[in-house]
Design an enzyme around this catalytic site. Structure first.
Site, PDB file in Angstrom:
ATOM      1  CG  ASN A   9       4.143  -9.794   1.197  1.00 19.48           C
ATOM      2  OD1 ASN A   9       4.823  -9.565   2.148  1.00 19.48           O
ATOM      3  ND2 ASN A   9       4.670  -8.771  -0.154  1.00 19.48           N
ATOM      4  CD1 TRP A  10       0.595 -13.279   5.376  1.00 17.52           C
ATOM      5  CD2 TRP A  10       1.194 -13.541   8.070  1.00 17.52           C
ATOM      6  NE1 TRP A  10       0.201 -14.075   5.757  1.00 17.52           N
ATOM      7  CE2 TRP A  10       1.222 -14.183   7.356  1.00 17.52           C
ATOM      8  CE3 TRP A  10       1.690 -12.607   9.090  1.00 17.52           C
ATOM      9  CZ2 TRP A  10       0.405 -14.860   8.474  1.00 17.52           C
ATOM     10  CZ3 TRP A  10       1.577 -13.586   9.829  1.00 17.52           C
ATOM     11  CH2 TRP A  10       0.447 -14.764   9.810  1.00 17.52           C
ATOM     12  CE  LYS A  11       0.625  -7.680  -0.746  1.00 17.82           C
ATOM     13  NZ  LYS A  11       0.750  -6.316  -1.553  1.00 17.82           N
ATOM     14  CG  HIS A  95       7.314  -6.454  -2.680  1.00 14.48           C
ATOM     15  ND1 HIS A  95       5.991  -5.066  -3.316  1.00 14.48           N
ATOM     16  CD2 HIS A  95       6.611  -7.755  -3.006  1.00 14.48           C
ATOM     17  CE1 HIS A  95       4.851  -6.227  -3.113  1.00 14.48           C
ATOM     18  NE2 HIS A  95       4.885  -7.279  -3.029  1.00 14.48           N
ATOM     19  CD  GLU A  97       2.819  -3.453  -1.961  1.00 15.56           C
ATOM     20  OE1 GLU A  97       3.401  -4.376  -0.263  1.00 15.56           O
ATOM     21  OE2 GLU A  97       2.107  -4.064  -1.896  1.00 15.56           O
ATOM     22  CD  GLU A 167       5.207 -10.134  -6.482  1.00 10.44           C
ATOM     23  OE1 GLU A 167       4.607 -10.914  -6.010  1.00 10.44           O
ATOM     24  OE2 GLU A 167       5.626  -9.310  -5.452  1.00 10.44           O
ATOM     25  N   GLY A 173      -1.878  -6.200  -5.818  1.00  9.75           N
ATOM     26  CA  GLY A 173      -2.774  -5.922  -5.350  1.00  9.75           C
ATOM     27  C   GLY A 173      -3.792  -4.660  -5.830  1.00  9.75           C
ATOM     28  CB  SER A 213      -4.420 -10.077  -8.471  1.00 11.05           C
ATOM     29  OG  SER A 213      -4.330  -8.804  -7.332  1.00 11.05           O
ATOM     30  N   GLY A 234      -0.098 -11.638  -2.037  1.00  8.57           N
ATOM     31  CA  GLY A 234      -0.300 -10.794  -1.195  1.00  8.57           C
ATOM     32  C   GLY A 234      -1.703 -11.383  -0.180  1.00  8.57           C
ATOM     33  N   GLY A 235      -2.865 -10.283  -0.506  1.00 12.34           N
ATOM     34  CA  GLY A 235      -4.451 -10.239  -0.229  1.00 12.34           C
ATOM     35  C   GLY A 235      -4.840 -12.303   0.316  1.00 12.34           C
TER      36      GLY A 235
HETATM   37  C1  PEP Z   1       2.579  -9.229  -2.978  1.00 13.18           C
HETATM   38  O1  PEP Z   1       2.485  -8.832  -2.507  1.00 13.18           O
HETATM   39  O2  PEP Z   1       3.275  -9.828  -3.985  1.00 13.18           O
HETATM   40  C2  PEP Z   1       1.444  -9.690  -3.850  1.00 13.18           C
HETATM   41  C3  PEP Z   1       1.379 -10.296  -5.153  1.00 13.18           C
HETATM   42  O3  PEP Z   1       0.162  -9.685  -3.145  1.00 13.18           O
HETATM   43  P1  PEP Z   1      -1.441  -9.071  -4.583  1.00 13.18           P
HETATM   44  O4  PEP Z   1      -1.683 -11.275  -4.185  1.00 13.18           O
HETATM   45  O5  PEP Z   1      -2.461  -8.850  -3.195  1.00 13.18           O
HETATM   46  O6  PEP Z   1      -1.809  -8.771  -5.390  1.00 13.18           O
END
Ligand code: PEP
Length: 251
Positions: A9-11, A95, A97, A167, A173, A213, A234-235
């Site tokens: 998930n590049w956001k 999500h 966010e 999640e 994040g 994460s 994500g990251g």
């Molecule tokens: C996400 O954006 O769904 C996510 C899990 O981010 P991260 O891996 O950065 O925690």
């Protein structure tokens, strides 16, 4: 036997030219890793470039959101048909966010899910508890309720095109990760809820990812758990080497 799905998930990261360079770099690194499905969920403006760059590879492309109406007066929004026509296969819905910053509720998550499925998209449905809910000991109730509300009126047939991403919001994040045991246990609660709603076979078949994460250092342990069928990342999905290590662990 359900398949692991590793989805990035590049956001709000990466331009179209960066997208092309990333996929050109990633494709040979993950070539032949076919025991898991690999998906990159990218910003809307990157999708066409991503689809083109991923042609002939084992990388699939997804969006990060979709509107719940099929068309109409929703300035600035993107419909499922638009996504489908440019080659999008997956879409992330719900999500945290979007729930936190854009007023997304279980009701709108449910509407978006039904619209996306009707258009033939595969849905990565995100849900999970916030920190206060985990501390209060109500995680199981929260994820079970979200599963029920977000999937209301989704048929057993359509459920085959749904992946659930568990999640925990406190882990997204933040660098905090659920322990493999916590991830396994809560993915198990979601699976048990699916069993109640759709029967044992559907629960056995559905892919439930962990997200929060997940990275190249902890993926192996998390993915080894019986109820964890992949990850939403994500990251660590923004670096080809880290993402490849996660894919390798799933494969
Ligand atoms: C996400 O954006 O769904 C996510 C899990 O981010 P991260 O891996 O950065 O925690």
């Amino acid at each position: 036997m359900r398949k692991n799905v590793i989805a990035g998930n590049w956001k709000m990261n990466m331009t179209p030219s960066e997208t092309k360079a990333f996929i050109t770099d990633l494709a040979p690194m993950v070539k032949g890793m076919d025991k898991c499905d690999i998906v990159l969920c990218v910003p809307f403006v990157d999708i066409a470039t991503a689809v083109e760059a991923a042609k002939g590879t084992n990388i699939h492309v997804g969006a990060e959101n979709v509107h719940f109406a099929e068309s109409g007066a929703y300035t600035g929004e993107i419909s499922a048909a638009m996504l489908k026509e440019i080659g999008t296969e997956y879409v992330v819905i719900g999500h945290s966010e979007r729930r936190q910053y854009f007023g997304e509720t279980d009701a709108t998550v449910n509407l978006r899910t039904k619209t996306a499925l009707k258009a033939g998209l595969k849905v990565i449905l995100c849900l999970g508890e916030v920190k206060e809910q985990r501390l209060a000991g109500i995680t199981d109730e929260v994820v079970s309720m979200q599963t029920k509300l977000d999937l209301a009126e989704v048929s057993a047939e359509d459920l085959k095109n749904v992946i659930i991403a568990y999640e925990p919001v406190w882990a997204i994040g933040t660098g905090l990760t659920a322990t493999p045991e916590q991830a396994d246990e809560t993915c198990g609660v979601i699976r048990a809820t699916i069993a109640k709603l759709y029967g044992a076979q559907a629960a056995e078949d559905i892919t439930i990812q962990y997200g929060g994460s997940m990275n190249d250092g902890n993926a192996k342990e998390l993915l080894a758990k019986v109820n964890v069928d992949g990850g939403l990342i994500g990251g660590a999905s923004l670096k080809t080497d880290k993402f490849t290590t996660i894919v390798k662990a799933a494969n």
